[in-house]
Design a protein around this motif. Structure first.
Motif, mmCIF file in Angstrom:
data_model
loop_
_atom_site.group_PDB
_atom_site.id
_atom_site.type_symbol
_atom_site.label_atom_id
_atom_site.label_comp_id
_atom_site.label_asym_id
_atom_site.label_seq_id
_atom_site.Cartn_x
_atom_site.Cartn_y
_atom_site.Cartn_z
ATOM 1 N N HIS B 2 40.623 70.249 41.846
ATOM 2 C CA HIS B 2 39.386 69.776 42.456
ATOM 3 C C HIS B 2 38.322 69.776 41.367
ATOM 4 N N TRP B 121 45.021 76.746 52.265
ATOM 5 C CA TRP B 121 46.109 76.476 51.347
ATOM 6 C C TRP B 121 46.003 77.495 50.230
ATOM 7 N N PHE B 123 45.653 78.511 46.290
ATOM 8 C CA PHE B 123 45.379 77.996 44.965
ATOM 9 C C PHE B 123 45.499 79.079 43.910
ATOM 10 N N THR B 137 41.604 75.219 38.200
ATOM 11 C CA THR B 137 42.308 75.854 39.313
ATOM 12 C C THR B 137 43.267 74.846 39.937
ATOM 13 N N HIS B 139 45.388 73.634 43.127
ATOM 14 C CA HIS B 139 45.408 73.759 44.581
ATOM 15 C C HIS B 139 46.723 73.221 45.123
ATOM 16 N N HIS B 141 48.056 72.018 48.053
ATOM 17 C CA HIS B 141 47.783 71.582 49.424
ATOM 18 C C HIS B 141 49.045 71.426 50.244
ATOM 19 N N SER B 145 53.452 76.811 46.166
ATOM 20 C CA SER B 145 52.918 77.778 45.202
ATOM 21 C C SER B 145 53.859 78.954 45.036
#
Lengths: 202, 639
Positions: B2, B121, B123, B137, B139, B141, B145
């Motif tokens: 982001h 979510w 991150f 960072t 993320h 979504h 992870s």
């Protein structure tokens, strides 16, 4: 074709000291002990009976009533076919708490259609002389909350105990029949299958 | 990624999709992030979110590494399709720049820590050892992870997981030496998100030690209480399912294989019990001024045989800590005078509450109501409490009410009357019984607290011990959704009070109060009872309900001397085991005799404490996964 025994799970809920264990023991062993230990943890007893030509094994679950033990009793709510909401006619607070017990049960038992679930309400300790809850009050509550059958019981002198359990069974069987009409005939019904647990001694 | 609108002047909802890979580049493990438009061939990508198995499978042929690196079609690289949210605008591809401004790579050897955060979510924030470099960072979504972290664990050791006040999980990592087995992990639950906390007791020792002994155990415990409420037993069981002490990973000749074997505990020593300590022997352990002497010996004698009843009234006050062992008779008399005053001051507090006041004090009212009910239902067949107007009942009631004043937060919880009853029976004195009860409650307090943390901790610890002692039985219980040992709840809540005859409870408790032969001896008592029942349970093929019923019905059928004998035997058996997992050592308080070279440190902050929740994110399978690569480490990891 229905000679098989169905296993029905019923659960007794209500405040500590209203007589849940005593009701269960009166019904299953036909004994009463005024000084029975209060329940720690969770216990259950089995009882075979016949209602309207149906062979049924009732598995009656009894839990500790204190709020603190909630997280340890609620996992056992799942899979219940009927819930007996119990209060003591000489303890108004236990009557006022019925709504909370109902709510707790519906939440943790994950009941699909709460308004159709068979609850039966028991006002125990009918034998005591000083009542705090009148029959009318209790009946009114039952009416307003889903037209539940109401029984005033005494585990001590065995009044209405068996009748109440039999009514519970009828309610469950009636529920099943209603559902059966909706299910196509070739559907295999799994949840009322006789289970090996039914053979466990009580 | 982001991109921040402030810094970059880009639309706020812009989102850079991309893929993340772990690449083995000539022995150096590289983490590479590329924006989606930059990836060579999107069809290559495995979508972790949809098919995690494709990520977990990891084939590696060390000899052909550099060659295969060029061929992205090989499953040599694993990729994560992280972001593919249609609702987000994609960043226009910066054609001609060669390398996207968002792409980055780093070597895992430069990695210092990974911070895991959750906001619907997950991150991840990577921190490198050179703090000047900041990475964007990432993320996740669409999930993945965890798969990414799991795979990364093959190459880095998660040294410890810290929890920051902002609900972040920070994994401190290090790259390990080759050919080392890395042991993981005590896990602690994350209350809010069910994340995993992993504790490595002493990472450096393992890294530097250069031997392959691995103690690997995972706890998958109860999650947050609210969440737990919604779980049926089998799911609760799943949550508790991952306790695997007693496992050892032997590194074989052949690289790439780790064989899990059971720890050999050796034979259980036969022990004999002795006669109870007599009144004469007790007096012999007192000096002329009334101080107790040769206390270790005294404790040992009490542990081996208990006390004869005449000694209990005096000895229990010492065992429970109401009287200091080294106090003189005079000092004890003064103490009792003070404690008597204090008791009656508190008793007066509830005695002087008017009806009006009580009407406005619902908690006091509830405590009183339940105490009245329970006193009527506690040990009523015992001579001391039988009949209608037995003074024992009044004392039981008054002491419990006064305890509410002593600890109003806890107040009265069902089970406490069971704990008080034997003490009052022995003391035959209101004040002494109260203070002895206070001492006992100090030990048992957590069992009764709002979250019942003491119970949860004990069930987990018991599970750990049982798994070490009898993996087959433990597996059986697990298969019957009973691995979380719910059926031991009553045993633990009130220390077998309902399981044994009244006289046997007195014996068991005084033995336990000696603190011998190890910490948490009561858990070994549980193991001893279960050891005697396991054959029946397994032969009869009992299910969840039958196990609960069977255990409940053992009540009053147990032989205390036999149980104590077996429990002591188990403690000796475990103590003599050389390769004891840390989890077990710390539960029982066995300190490691190999100083410094093993990551065993019962005094560490990670020793089980009730305030720490233990949990894992495991799916219950593949606790240990083999990884193979001649230049990287062996990592036992959790999926």
């Amino acid at each position: 074709m229905t000679t098989k025994t169905s296993l029905l799970k019923v659960i007794l809920l209500g405040d500590g000291g209203v007589g849940k264990s005593s009701i269960m023991n009166r019904y299953v062993t036909n004994k009463f002990d005024a000084h029975l230990f209060h329940t720690i943890g969770v216990e259950f007893l089995n009882k075979d009976l016949e209602v309207d030509g149906h062979q049924v094994t009732l598995q009656i679950w009894d839990t500790a009533g204190q709020e603190r033990f909630r997280s340890l009793r609620t996992p056992f709510y799942r899979g219940s076919d009927c819930c007996l909401l119990t209060f003591s006619v000489d303890d108004n607070q236990s009557f006022l708490n019925l709504g909370n017990w109902k709510k707790e049960f519906i939440y943790y038992a994950d009941v699909k259609e709460p308004e159709k679930f068979p609850f039966v309400v028991l006002g125990n300790k009918l034998d005591v002389t000083e009542r705090q809850v009148s029959t009318e009050e209790a009946q009114q509550w039952c009416q307003e909350n889903g037209d539940y059958p109401y029984y005033e019981t005494s585990a001590k002198d065995a009044t209405n105990v068996a009748v109440a359990f039999e009514e519970a069974v009828r309610r469950v069987l009636a529920m099943d029949e209603r559902t059966d009409h909706l299910i196509p005939t070739d559907t295999v019904k799994l949840h009322r299958k006789p289970r090996s647990a039914a053979t466990c001694c009580s | 990624i982001h991109p921040s609108s402030d810094e970059d002047g880009i639309e706020q909802d812009l989102l850079v999709s991309g893929s993340l890979r772990i690449i083995d580049k000539d022995g150096e493990i590289i983490v590479e992030y590329r924006p989606l438009e930059d990836t060579v061939d999107p069809s290559n990508m495995l979508c972790a979110g949809k098919d995690s198995s494709s990520v977990v499978e990891w084939a590696q042929c060390p000899g052909e590494r550099s060659h295969q690196l060029l061929e992205t079609q090989q499953s040599y690289e694993t990729e994560w399709d992280m972001v593919n949210a249609v609702s987000f605008k994609r960043k226009p591809c910066p054609n001609g720049e060669g390398e996207s401004r968002w792409a980055f790579t780093f070597s895992v050897s430069d990695l210092r820590s990974i911070t895991v955060k959750e906001e619907g979510w997950t991150f991840l924030i990577f921190k490198l050892k050179e703090s000047s470099t900041t990475l964007p960072t990432l993320h996740f979504h669409q999930g993945g992870s965890r798969e990414f972290l799991d795979s990364l664990r093959r190459f880095v050791c998660v040294l410890c997981v810290c929890r920051t006040p902002d609900d972040e999980t920070c994994l401190i990592v290090s790259t390990p030496n080759k050919a080392l087995s890395q042991s993981f992990e005590n896990l602690l639950d994350d209350n809010n998100f069910g994340l995993v906390h992993k504790f490595k007791k002493d990472p450096y020792v393992t890294t530097l030690g250069g031997f392959s002994k691995v103690t690997n155990y995972i706890f998958d415990a109860f999650r947050g209480t609210e969440e737990q409420h919604q779980r049926p037993p089998e799911e609760v069981a799943d949550l508790l399912g991952e306790v695997i002490p007693g496992l050892e990973i032997n590194q074989q000749e052949e690289p790439g294989f780790e064989v899990i074997t059971r720890i050999d505990l050796g034979t259980r020593p036969q022990v004999t019990r002795r006669e109870p300590l007599s009144a004469d022997d007790w007096t012999k352990h007192q000096d002329p001024e009334g101080r107790m002497i040769q206390i270790p010996h005294l404790r040992q004698v009490i542990f081996k045989g208990g006390l004869c009843h005449a000694v209990r009234k005096e000895a229990w006050k010492f065992l429970l800590g109401y009287f200091p062992w080294d106090s003189t008779l005079e000092e004890r008399k003064a103490l009792q005078r003070n404690k008597t005053d204090e008791y009656f001051r508190m008793k007066l507090q509830w005695k002087s509450v008017s009806e009006e006041q009580e009407r406005r004090n619902s908690r006091l009212r509830d405590y009183r109501s339940l105490i009245e009910k329970d006193v009527n239902r506690t040990d009523r067949t015992n001579r001391f409490y039988e009949g209608i107007d037995n003074p024992g009942l009044v004392l039981l009631h008054d002491i419990l009410m006064t305890y509410c004043m002593y600890d109003f937060d806890l107040g009265y919880v069902q089970g406490m009357s069971d704990l008080l009853s034997p003490i009052l029976y022995v003391m035959e004195n209101e004040v002494d019984a109260f203070w002895c009860f206070v001492s006992f409650m100090d030990q048992m307090h957590q069992n009764f607290e709002e979250q019942m943390q003491g119970m949860k901790t004990q069930l987990i610890q018991l599970s750990t011990l049982l798994r070490l002692l009898d993996l087959a039985f433990w597996n059986y219980l697990e298969s019957q959704d009973s691995g979380y040992l719910y059926f031991c709840f009553r045993w633990l809540l009130i220390r077998f009070k309902r399981e044994l005859s009244f006289q046997d409870v007195l014996r068991l408790w005084e033995v336990m109060w000696t603190g011998l032969p190890c910490q948490n001896f009561h858990l070994l008592v549980c193991c001893a009872i279960l050891d005697s029942e396991k054959q029946k349970i397994m032969e009869e093929n009992y299910g969840f309900n039958e196990i609960l019923k069977h255990i409940n019905e053992l009540s009053m059928k147990l032989d205390i001397e036999e149980i104590l004998q077996k429990a002591e035997g188990i403690s000796l058996q475990i103590k003599s085991c050389k390769d004891l997992p840390d989890s077990v050592s710390s539960i029982l308080g066995f300190t490691s005799d190999v100083s410094g070279s093993e990551p065993s440190n019962p005094g560490s902050p990670w020793a089980p404490r009730a305030t720490q929740r233990q949990d894992a994110c495991s799916n219950g399978h593949g606790h240990l996964r083999e990884t193979s690569s001649h230049n990287s480490c062996k990592v036992a990891f959790i999926s």
